[in-house]
Design a protein around this motif. Sequence first.
Motif, PDB file in Angstrom:
ATOM      1  N   VAL A   2       0.838  -1.191   0.000  1.00  0.00           N
ATOM      2  CA  VAL A   2       0.000   0.000   0.000  1.00  0.00           C
ATOM      3  C   VAL A   2       0.878   1.247   0.000  1.00  0.00           C
ATOM      4  CG1 VAL A   2      -1.655   1.342   1.345  1.00  0.00           C
ATOM      5  CG2 VAL A   2      -1.907  -1.154   1.156  1.00  0.00           C
ATOM      6  N   GLN A   3       0.593   2.158  -0.925  1.00  0.00           N
ATOM      7  CA  GLN A   3       1.319   3.412  -0.973  1.00  0.00           C
ATOM      8  C   GLN A   3       0.353   4.540  -1.321  1.00  0.00           C
ATOM      9  OE1 GLN A   3       4.638   3.511  -3.718  1.00  0.00           O
ATOM     10  NE2 GLN A   3       5.525   5.334  -2.784  1.00  0.00           N
ATOM     11  N   LEU A   4       0.533   5.678  -0.655  1.00  0.00           N
ATOM     12  CA  LEU A   4      -0.263   6.875  -0.898  1.00  0.00           C
ATOM     13  C   LEU A   4       0.682   8.039  -1.132  1.00  0.00           C
ATOM     14  CD1 LEU A   4      -2.792   6.315   2.009  1.00  0.00           C
ATOM     15  CD2 LEU A   4      -3.326   6.109  -0.412  1.00  0.00           C
ATOM     16  N   VAL A  23      -2.785   9.905  -4.693  1.00  0.00           N
ATOM     17  CA  VAL A  23      -2.706   8.793  -5.633  1.00  0.00           C
ATOM     18  C   VAL A  23      -2.336   7.528  -4.882  1.00  0.00           C
ATOM     19  CG1 VAL A  23      -1.603   7.894  -7.696  1.00  0.00           C
ATOM     20  CG2 VAL A  23      -2.044  10.352  -7.501  1.00  0.00           C
ATOM     21  N   ALA A  24      -3.136   6.499  -5.070  1.00  0.00           N
ATOM     22  CA  ALA A  24      -2.919   5.239  -4.371  1.00  0.00           C
ATOM     23  C   ALA A  24      -2.308   4.195  -5.283  1.00  0.00           C
ATOM     24  CB  ALA A  24      -4.244   4.721  -3.814  1.00  0.00           C
ATOM     25  N   ASP A  72     -11.755   9.476  -7.923  1.00  0.00           N
ATOM     26  CA  ASP A  72     -11.717   9.098  -9.340  1.00  0.00           C
ATOM     27  C   ASP A  72     -11.171   7.683  -9.402  1.00  0.00           C
ATOM     28  OD1 ASP A  72     -11.103   8.623 -12.030  1.00  0.00           O
ATOM     29  OD2 ASP A  72     -10.569  10.693 -12.402  1.00  0.00           O
ATOM     30  N   ASN A  73     -12.065   6.731  -9.547  1.00  0.00           N
ATOM     31  CA  ASN A  73     -11.637   5.335  -9.507  1.00  0.00           C
ATOM     32  C   ASN A  73     -10.730   4.980 -10.687  1.00  0.00           C
ATOM     33  OD1 ASN A  73     -13.084   4.923  -7.146  1.00  0.00           O
ATOM     34  ND2 ASN A  73     -14.924   4.277  -8.241  1.00  0.00           N
ATOM     35  N   ALA A  74     -10.973   5.589 -11.837  1.00  0.00           N
ATOM     36  CA  ALA A  74     -10.139   5.295 -13.008  1.00  0.00           C
ATOM     37  C   ALA A  74      -8.688   5.714 -12.783  1.00  0.00           C
ATOM     38  CB  ALA A  74     -10.712   5.987 -14.232  1.00  0.00           C
ATOM     39  N   GLN A  75      -8.504   6.791 -12.022  1.00  0.00           N
ATOM     40  CA  GLN A  75      -7.159   7.295 -11.716  1.00  0.00           C
ATOM     41  C   GLN A  75      -6.634   6.760 -10.388  1.00  0.00           C
ATOM     42  OE1 GLN A  75      -5.370   9.153 -13.889  1.00  0.00           O
ATOM     43  NE2 GLN A  75      -7.116   8.947 -15.293  1.00  0.00           N
ATOM     44  N   ASN A  76      -7.473   5.992  -9.687  1.00  0.00           N
ATOM     45  CA  ASN A  76      -7.110   5.459  -8.364  1.00  0.00           C
ATOM     46  C   ASN A  76      -6.642   6.588  -7.433  1.00  0.00           C
ATOM     47  OD1 ASN A  76      -7.355   2.919  -7.089  1.00  0.00           O
ATOM     48  ND2 ASN A  76      -5.129   2.748  -6.920  1.00  0.00           N
ATOM     49  N   THR A  77      -7.415   7.677  -7.473  1.00  0.00           N
ATOM     50  CA  THR A  77      -7.022   8.913  -6.798  1.00  0.00           C
ATOM     51  C   THR A  77      -8.200   9.487  -6.028  1.00  0.00           C
ATOM     52  OG1 THR A  77      -5.386   9.396  -8.520  1.00  0.00           O
ATOM     53  CG2 THR A  77      -6.138  11.260  -7.188  1.00  0.00           C
ATOM     54  N   VAL A  78      -7.891  10.079  -4.884  1.00  0.00           N
ATOM     55  CA  VAL A  78      -8.872  10.830  -4.110  1.00  0.00           C
ATOM     56  C   VAL A  78      -8.405  12.279  -4.058  1.00  0.00           C
ATOM     57  CG1 VAL A  78      -9.887  11.142  -1.828  1.00  0.00           C
ATOM     58  CG2 VAL A  78      -9.644   8.852  -2.787  1.00  0.00           C
ATOM     59  N   SER A 109      -2.271   3.327   7.081  1.00  0.00           N
ATOM     60  CA  SER A 109      -1.392   3.601   5.935  1.00  0.00           C
ATOM     61  C   SER A 109      -1.485   5.077   5.590  1.00  0.00           C
ATOM     62  CB  SER A 109      -1.805   2.754   4.734  1.00  0.00           C
ATOM     63  OG  SER A 109      -1.647   1.378   5.020  1.00  0.00           O
ATOM     64  N   TRP A 110      -0.333   5.731   5.506  1.00  0.00           N
ATOM     65  CA  TRP A 110      -0.268   7.182   5.346  1.00  0.00           C
ATOM     66  C   TRP A 110       0.647   7.584   4.205  1.00  0.00           C
ATOM     67  CZ3 TRP A 110      -2.814  10.707   8.613  1.00  0.00           C
ATOM     68  CH2 TRP A 110      -3.509  10.116   9.679  1.00  0.00           C
TER      69      TRP A 110
END
Length: 120
Positions: A2-4, A23-24, A72-78, A109-110
């Motif tokens: 897991v990476q953010l 970005v995850a 944005d699920n397509a970009q895997n981003t919040v 996870s941070w």
Amino acid sequence: QVQLVESGGGLVQPGGSLKLSCVASGFTVAYYAIGWFRQAPGKEREGVSCISSSDDPYYADSVEGRFTISRDNAQNTVYLQMNDLKPEDTAVYFCATPEGSMCAGDFGSWGQGTQVTVSS
């Protein structure tokens, strides 16, 4: 793994706007809650906003009506859209996930954080 990774911080005048990105990788944000937190110098870290896997948003009273969280699920981003920024919004902003679907529990996870400075 897991990476953010946060980005989008910067220097802005009072009343201005910024949009933060988180970005995850290593997991799919569509299935997990993602929260935004901030920590100002000399202050405790505080929760700012969170979005659950069912897209229920939550906001701290101090940012309600000014900040908007989205995914944005397509970009895997919040994202965290921040409008009408105030000097008291100055802080390092972090995104985090409890690795569960609800905005609750231990956010284990941070990301590394992004600096937001609101000043004239």
